[in-house]
Motif scaffolding. Structure first.
Motif, PDB file in Angstrom:
ATOM      1  N   LYS A   2     -22.489  55.027 -38.885  1.00 39.34           N
ATOM      2  CA  LYS A   2     -21.870  55.841 -37.849  1.00 39.34           C
ATOM      3  C   LYS A   2     -21.992  55.079 -36.529  1.00 39.34           C
ATOM      4  O   LYS A   2     -23.069  55.049 -35.922  1.00 39.34           O
ATOM      5  N   ILE A   3     -20.895  54.457 -36.124  1.00 39.88           N
ATOM      6  CA  ILE A   3     -20.899  53.665 -34.899  1.00 39.88           C
ATOM      7  C   ILE A   3     -19.609  53.921 -34.127  1.00 39.88           C
ATOM      8  O   ILE A   3     -18.531  54.010 -34.716  1.00 39.88           O
ATOM      9  N   ALA A   4     -19.768  54.079 -32.825  1.00 35.22           N
ATOM     10  CA  ALA A   4     -18.626  54.342 -31.951  1.00 35.22           C
ATOM     11  C   ALA A   4     -18.689  53.429 -30.740  1.00 35.22           C
ATOM     12  O   ALA A   4     -19.758  52.923 -30.382  1.00 35.22           O
ATOM     13  N   PHE A   5     -17.538  53.236 -30.133  1.00 38.04           N
ATOM     14  CA  PHE A   5     -17.497  52.491 -28.884  1.00 38.04           C
ATOM     15  C   PHE A   5     -16.566  53.202 -27.929  1.00 38.04           C
ATOM     16  O   PHE A   5     -15.686  53.972 -28.322  1.00 38.04           O
ATOM     17  N   THR A   6     -16.794  52.933 -26.657  1.00 36.05           N
ATOM     18  CA  THR A   6     -15.966  53.525 -25.615  1.00 36.05           C
ATOM     19  C   THR A   6     -15.700  52.481 -24.546  1.00 36.05           C
ATOM     20  O   THR A   6     -16.453  51.506 -24.423  1.00 36.05           O
ATOM     21  N   MET A   7     -14.618  52.672 -23.814  1.00 42.75           N
ATOM     22  CA  MET A   7     -14.197  51.708 -22.799  1.00 42.75           C
ATOM     23  C   MET A   7     -13.621  52.451 -21.599  1.00 42.75           C
ATOM     24  O   MET A   7     -13.073  53.543 -21.755  1.00 42.75           O
ATOM     25  N   GLY A 131     -20.883  50.713 -25.169  1.00 41.66           N
ATOM     26  CA  GLY A 131     -19.824  50.428 -24.223  1.00 41.66           C
ATOM     27  C   GLY A 131     -19.282  49.051 -24.546  1.00 41.66           C
ATOM     28  O   GLY A 131     -20.029  48.154 -24.940  1.00 41.66           O
ATOM     29  N   VAL A 132     -17.972  48.885 -24.406  1.00 45.10           N
ATOM     30  CA  VAL A 132     -17.333  47.605 -24.701  1.00 45.10           C
ATOM     31  C   VAL A 132     -16.292  47.345 -23.614  1.00 45.10           C
ATOM     32  O   VAL A 132     -15.635  48.284 -23.159  1.00 45.10           O
ATOM     33  N   ASN A 133     -16.151  46.086 -23.218  1.00 42.32           N
ATOM     34  CA  ASN A 133     -15.049  45.756 -22.314  1.00 42.32           C
ATOM     35  C   ASN A 133     -13.949  45.058 -23.105  1.00 42.32           C
ATOM     36  O   ASN A 133     -14.150  44.641 -24.243  1.00 42.32           O
ATOM     37  N   GLY A 134     -12.788  44.964 -22.496  1.00 42.46           N
ATOM     38  CA  GLY A 134     -11.635  44.391 -23.187  1.00 42.46           C
ATOM     39  C   GLY A 134     -11.858  42.969 -23.657  1.00 42.46           C
ATOM     40  O   GLY A 134     -11.348  42.557 -24.694  1.00 42.46           O
ATOM     41  N   MET A 135     -12.623  42.200 -22.883  1.00 42.94           N
ATOM     42  CA  MET A 135     -12.882  40.813 -23.216  1.00 42.94           C
ATOM     43  C   MET A 135     -13.670  40.666 -24.523  1.00 42.94           C
ATOM     44  O   MET A 135     -13.513  39.681 -25.240  1.00 42.94           O
ATOM     45  N   ASN A 136     -14.504  41.645 -24.848  1.00 42.93           N
ATOM     46  CA  ASN A 136     -15.373  41.527 -26.024  1.00 42.93           C
ATOM     47  C   ASN A 136     -15.048  42.519 -27.137  1.00 42.93           C
ATOM     48  O   ASN A 136     -15.786  42.611 -28.112  1.00 42.93           O
TER      49      ASN A 136
END
Length: 164
Positions: A2-7, A131-136
């Motif tokens: 169960k893993i999520a990311f947001t930007m 949290g993730v940015n577009g570059m990564n």
């Protein structure tokens, strides 16, 4: 797994969202591990100080370096970041309810930083929010084998994912 990311797009917006989500979960009795970032504006410089608060009980670690007001280089203090990584890895256990990582950034994309902590949580069955940015983003999705779910950058949306 169960893993999520947001930007988010706005500078510092993601930090506010993840901080609000993590502290709200703690207030509900959730054992939250990980880091959230807290930025402090400076009067003498256009760049803020960047600190990460290790959850659940600290410490707060300054991860930015003061390179001078005209500096344009990367301000990340890699040694301080790695200190935060060690603190987080020590907090992850089977009784953790949630791991929050403020950013899957350049160091994680390169195989360092909080990457092992994320893997440790996944192995223990602890849900993870990053949290993730577009570059990564591509590196993050590859690391997760396409299993991570995108969640809107909103504390309530993250809570709905977590409690589902």
């Amino acid at each position: 797994m169960k893993i999520a990311f947001t930007m988010t797009e706005g500078k510092g917006d993601l930090d506010h969202v993840l901080h609000a989500f993590a502290t709200a979960q703690e207030a509900k009795g959730t054992k939250v591990c990980g880091v959230v970032q807290v930025n402090t504006d400076r009067e003498d410089c256009a760049m803020c100080d960047m600190d990460v608060m290790v959850m659940p009980q600290g410490p707060t670690i300054r991860i930015s370096q003061n390179l001078g007001k005209d500096s344009r280089g990367c301000r990340l203090d890699v040694d301080a970041l790695e200190k935060a990584v060690v603190e987080v890895e020590a907090q992850i256990s089977e009784d953790a309810d949630l791991l929050v990582i403020n950013k899957f950034g350049k160091h994680e994309a390169g195989g360092r930083g909080f990457r092992n902590a994320i893997g440790q949580a996944i192995e223990l069955g602890v849900p993870v929010v990053c949290g993730v940015n577009g570059m990564n983003r591509q590196a993050f999705e590859e690391f997760c084998g396409g299993e991570a779910q995108f969640i809107e950058a909103d504390p309530q949306a993250l809570e709905a994912w977590f409690t589902a």
